[in-house]
Design a protein around this motif. Structure first.
Motif, PDB file in Angstrom:
ATOM      1  N   ALA A   1     -43.442 -40.557  -0.867  1.00  0.00           N
ATOM      2  CA  ALA A   1     -42.504 -41.641  -1.119  1.00  0.00           C
ATOM      3  C   ALA A   1     -42.049 -42.232   0.206  1.00  0.00           C
ATOM      4  O   ALA A   1     -42.465 -41.783   1.282  1.00  0.00           O
ATOM      5  N   THR A   2     -41.214 -43.237   0.152  1.00  0.00           N
ATOM      6  CA  THR A   2     -40.619 -43.774   1.371  1.00  0.00           C
ATOM      7  C   THR A   2     -39.593 -42.784   1.903  1.00  0.00           C
ATOM      8  O   THR A   2     -39.140 -41.878   1.197  1.00  0.00           O
ATOM      9  N   PHE A   3     -39.180 -42.992   3.149  1.00  0.00           N
ATOM     10  CA  PHE A   3     -38.134 -42.146   3.719  1.00  0.00           C
ATOM     11  C   PHE A   3     -36.885 -42.172   2.838  1.00  0.00           C
ATOM     12  O   PHE A   3     -36.286 -41.127   2.557  1.00  0.00           O
ATOM     13  N   ALA A   4     -36.488 -43.356   2.403  1.00  0.00           N
ATOM     14  CA  ALA A   4     -35.271 -43.496   1.610  1.00  0.00           C
ATOM     15  C   ALA A   4     -35.403 -42.810   0.255  1.00  0.00           C
ATOM     16  O   ALA A   4     -34.473 -42.124  -0.201  1.00  0.00           O
ATOM     17  N   GLU A   5     -36.536 -42.988  -0.394  1.00  0.00           N
ATOM     18  CA  GLU A   5     -36.745 -42.366  -1.712  1.00  0.00           C
ATOM     19  C   GLU A   5     -36.744 -40.848  -1.595  1.00  0.00           C
ATOM     20  O   GLU A   5     -36.160 -40.151  -2.438  1.00  0.00           O
ATOM     21  N   ALA A   6     -37.395 -40.340  -0.566  1.00  0.00           N
ATOM     22  CA  ALA A   6     -37.453 -38.889  -0.381  1.00  0.00           C
ATOM     23  C   ALA A   6     -36.069 -38.331  -0.076  1.00  0.00           C
ATOM     24  O   ALA A   6     -35.652 -37.313  -0.656  1.00  0.00           O
ATOM     25  N   ALA A   7     -35.342 -38.976   0.826  1.00  0.00           N
ATOM     26  CA  ALA A   7     -34.014 -38.490   1.197  1.00  0.00           C
ATOM     27  C   ALA A   7     -33.052 -38.543   0.024  1.00  0.00           C
ATOM     28  O   ALA A   7     -32.218 -37.651  -0.152  1.00  0.00           O
ATOM     29  N   ALA A   8     -33.162 -39.576  -0.785  1.00  0.00           N
ATOM     30  CA  ALA A   8     -32.284 -39.695  -1.953  1.00  0.00           C
ATOM     31  C   ALA A   8     -32.548 -38.574  -2.950  1.00  0.00           C
ATOM     32  O   ALA A   8     -31.617 -38.043  -3.576  1.00  0.00           O
ATOM     33  N   ALA A   9     -33.805 -38.183  -3.100  1.00  0.00           N
ATOM     34  CA  ALA A   9     -34.171 -37.167  -4.076  1.00  0.00           C
ATOM     35  C   ALA A   9     -33.888 -35.756  -3.577  1.00  0.00           C
ATOM     36  O   ALA A   9     -33.595 -34.856  -4.371  1.00  0.00           O
TER      37      ALA A   9
END
Length: 235
Positions: A63-71
């Protein structure tokens, strides 16, 4: 646990594979997933294209950095040190807030123009920046004050971090440092699940300066021995 691993290099791959083996839900973050999957050449360290590696590890999500960090409930920073703050900015401060952020990046500047270069088999030894009076770990904590940064894994190759018994049957020392006791407890538990039994808490995050500067000594020993090794603190 849902764990985000930011970075697709050799270190990130080692952690992602081990975490998957341990039963965690693993989300790997990269700047541009499509571009990452489109690459057909090995990376700068000779790792095969990520698409090939990912196909061999079903169950890992890219995923993107943001998607991964959010999850992720816990986040591991495996990005290149010189780009770490930028990558974590892309991940989003709101997605890092309140979470344990394990940082193992070394702030290397590669191919430096220095007066007295240190030649190695892979080129001139990288230069550390920052050094002495600051550290990348501290810079990350200042940039993301609501995250709980723990410097760890940095004094060892990452394939050994996830498999300490590969050296001396695991009888060597791992170091951690950080300003949040609960986050250090979480990282200690993760290291124990990897197989570490000797984990030395160096105190507050200022100790990241010494941990990062040790990178040059580690390189010197590795060059002398011609292979991986561990360091044991004898009390």
């Amino acid at each position: 646990m849902k764990i985000a691993v930011l970075g697709t290099g050799g270190g990130g791959r080692a952690h992602a594979a081990k975490l998957l083996e341990l039963g965690h839900e693993v989300i790997v973050g990269t700047r541009d997933p499509r571009a990452t999957l489109a690459r057909t050449e090995p990376d700068m360290m000779g790792n095969p294209p990520y698409k090939e590696w990912l196909a061999d590890h079903p169950g890992i999500t890219l995923a993107t950095f943001a998607e991964a960090a959010a999850a992720g409930e816990l986040i591991i920073n495996g990005t290149d040190g010189i780009n770490s703050v930028k990558a974590l900015t892309s991940a989003g401060a709101e997605n890092l807030a309140g979470k344990t952020l394990v940082d193992y990046a070394v702030p290397f500047i590669y191919n430096p123009d220095v007066e007295h270069p240190w030649p190695t088999p892979w080129g001139i030894m990288p230069r550390l920046e920052p050094v002495d009076v600051d550290s990348l770990g501290e810079q990350i904590q200042r940039a993301f004050p609501d995250a709980k940064v723990v410097k760890a894994f940095v004094t060892q190759e990452q394939d050994t971090v996830v498999n300490p018994r590969a050296i001396g049957d695991g009888d060597h020392t791992m170091f951690i440092a950080g300003d949040h006791a609960d986050a250090k407890k979480a990282v200690t538990a993760l290291l124990e699940s990897y197989g570490w039994s000797d984990i030395l808490d160096l105190g507050t995050l200022v100790a990241a300066r010494g941990m990062e500067m040790y990178a040059h000594m580690h390189s010197a020993i590795g060059l002398a021995l011609g292979g991986h090794f561990g360091v044991k603190i004898v009390r």
